[in-house]
Design a protein around this motif. Structure first.
Motif, PDB file in Angstrom:
ATOM      1  N   LEU A  93      -9.622 -28.995  -3.377  1.00  0.00           N
ATOM      2  CA  LEU A  93      -8.835 -29.226  -2.165  1.00  0.00           C
ATOM      3  C   LEU A  93      -7.885 -30.406  -2.349  1.00  0.00           C
ATOM      4  N   ALA A  94      -8.387 -31.494  -2.925  1.00  0.00           N
ATOM      5  CA  ALA A  94      -7.556 -32.679  -3.151  1.00  0.00           C
ATOM      6  C   ALA A  94      -6.444 -32.390  -4.158  1.00  0.00           C
ATOM      7  N   VAL A  95      -6.764 -31.708  -5.238  1.00  0.00           N
ATOM      8  CA  VAL A  95      -5.749 -31.370  -6.245  1.00  0.00           C
ATOM      9  C   VAL A  95      -4.717 -30.414  -5.658  1.00  0.00           C
ATOM     10  N   SER A 155      -0.859 -31.660  -5.401  1.00  0.00           N
ATOM     11  CA  SER A 155       0.154 -30.892  -6.128  1.00  0.00           C
ATOM     12  C   SER A 155       1.230 -30.362  -5.187  1.00  0.00           C
ATOM     13  N   ALA A 156       0.810 -29.905  -4.021  1.00  0.00           N
ATOM     14  CA  ALA A 156       1.780 -29.376  -3.054  1.00  0.00           C
ATOM     15  C   ALA A 156       2.746 -30.451  -2.578  1.00  0.00           C
ATOM     16  N   SER A 157       2.274 -31.679  -2.434  1.00  0.00           N
ATOM     17  CA  SER A 157       3.181 -32.729  -1.972  1.00  0.00           C
ATOM     18  C   SER A 157       3.990 -33.338  -3.117  1.00  0.00           C
ATOM     19  N   ILE A 159       0.954 -31.397   7.080  1.00  0.00           N
ATOM     20  CA  ILE A 159       0.141 -30.170   7.115  1.00  0.00           C
ATOM     21  C   ILE A 159      -1.098 -30.356   6.241  1.00  0.00           C
ATOM     22  N   GLY A 160      -0.926 -30.993   5.091  1.00  0.00           N
ATOM     23  CA  GLY A 160      -2.057 -31.242   4.200  1.00  0.00           C
ATOM     24  C   GLY A 160      -3.097 -32.149   4.826  1.00  0.00           C
ATOM     25  N   MET A 161      -2.662 -33.220   5.495  1.00  0.00           N
ATOM     26  CA  MET A 161      -3.616 -34.128   6.140  1.00  0.00           C
ATOM     27  C   MET A 161      -4.390 -33.419   7.247  1.00  0.00           C
ATOM     28  N   THR A 196     -10.676 -29.011   7.539  1.00  0.00           N
ATOM     29  CA  THR A 196     -11.615 -28.489   6.544  1.00  0.00           C
ATOM     30  C   THR A 196     -12.840 -29.380   6.422  1.00  0.00           C
ATOM     31  N   SER A 197     -12.642 -30.696   6.440  1.00  0.00           N
ATOM     32  CA  SER A 197     -13.791 -31.595   6.329  1.00  0.00           C
ATOM     33  C   SER A 197     -14.680 -31.519   7.572  1.00  0.00           C
ATOM     34  N   LEU A 198     -14.071 -31.416   8.742  1.00  0.00           N
ATOM     35  CA  LEU A 198     -14.887 -31.257   9.960  1.00  0.00           C
ATOM     36  C   LEU A 198     -15.685 -29.958   9.915  1.00  0.00           C
TER      37      LEU A 198
END
Length: 174
Positions: free
Chosen positions: A25-27, A31-33, A151-153, A159-161
């Motif tokens: 998820l982090a990668v 990468s998207a940003s 959007i990523g944040m 997702t974490s919730l």
């Protein structure tokens, strides 16, 4: 008990409690940003700092990627939207209707990225229609990057919730 049962008990294979899912998820979002319309962000910063040849290189790479994105959209955009809607709907039904955790995890990765894809198409169209160059192009790429990061944040937060909720539901405490 055989060896694969022992391994699966030792390593939790569920999506939201698996470290590899969170690393992916982090990668995924970093990468998207970093790649704004297929252009590395450091190239935008180098063009701003150095100008001259770096600016020409940025314009060339943006032109190529904008043309590629708009060509794919024009040629097979309808089919891609239909396929994406089919896959996302299937994942949503499997994940949230039938409580399949892997489908939930993939949906929470793919749905926000589909929004980023639509945003990229919109940005590519604006760059081509307005023939953006120089400072205007860098500002537009910066705005696009800001929205991708936002959007990523939001995606990582949701997702974490949802992952914590799923982990509490399955844990002995739940």
């Amino acid at each position: 008990m055989n060896w694969h049962q022992t391994v699966f008990e030792l390593i939790d294979m569920r999506s939201f409690s698996n470290l590899w899912f969170w690393i992916a998820l982090a990668v995924f979002w970093s990468s998207a940003s970093h790649w704004v319309l297929g252009v590395p962000w450091d190239m935008v910063l180098r063009a701003k700092r150095n100008g001259a040849q770096s600016e020409i290189d940025l314009h060339d790479v943006v032109r190529v990627n904008v043309n590629r994105i708009l060509y794919i959209t024009r040629v097979s955009g309808l089919w891609l939207i239909a396929l994406a809607c089919f896959v996302l709907t299937g994942l949503a039904v499997l994940g949230f209707g039938y409580a399949l955790e892997f489908a939930q995890a993939v949906f929470l990765l793919m749905f926000p990225m589909s929004i980023v894809g639509l945003l990229s198409i919109r940005t590519a169209r604006q760059i081509r229609e307005q023939v953006m160059l120089g400072e205007d192009l860098r500002k537009r790429l910066g705005r696009h990057r800001f929205w991708v990061q936002l959007i990523g944040m939001i995606s990582i937060f949701v997702t974490s919730l949802w992952g914590m909720y799923q982990n509490f539901q399955i844990s002995p405490l739940g």
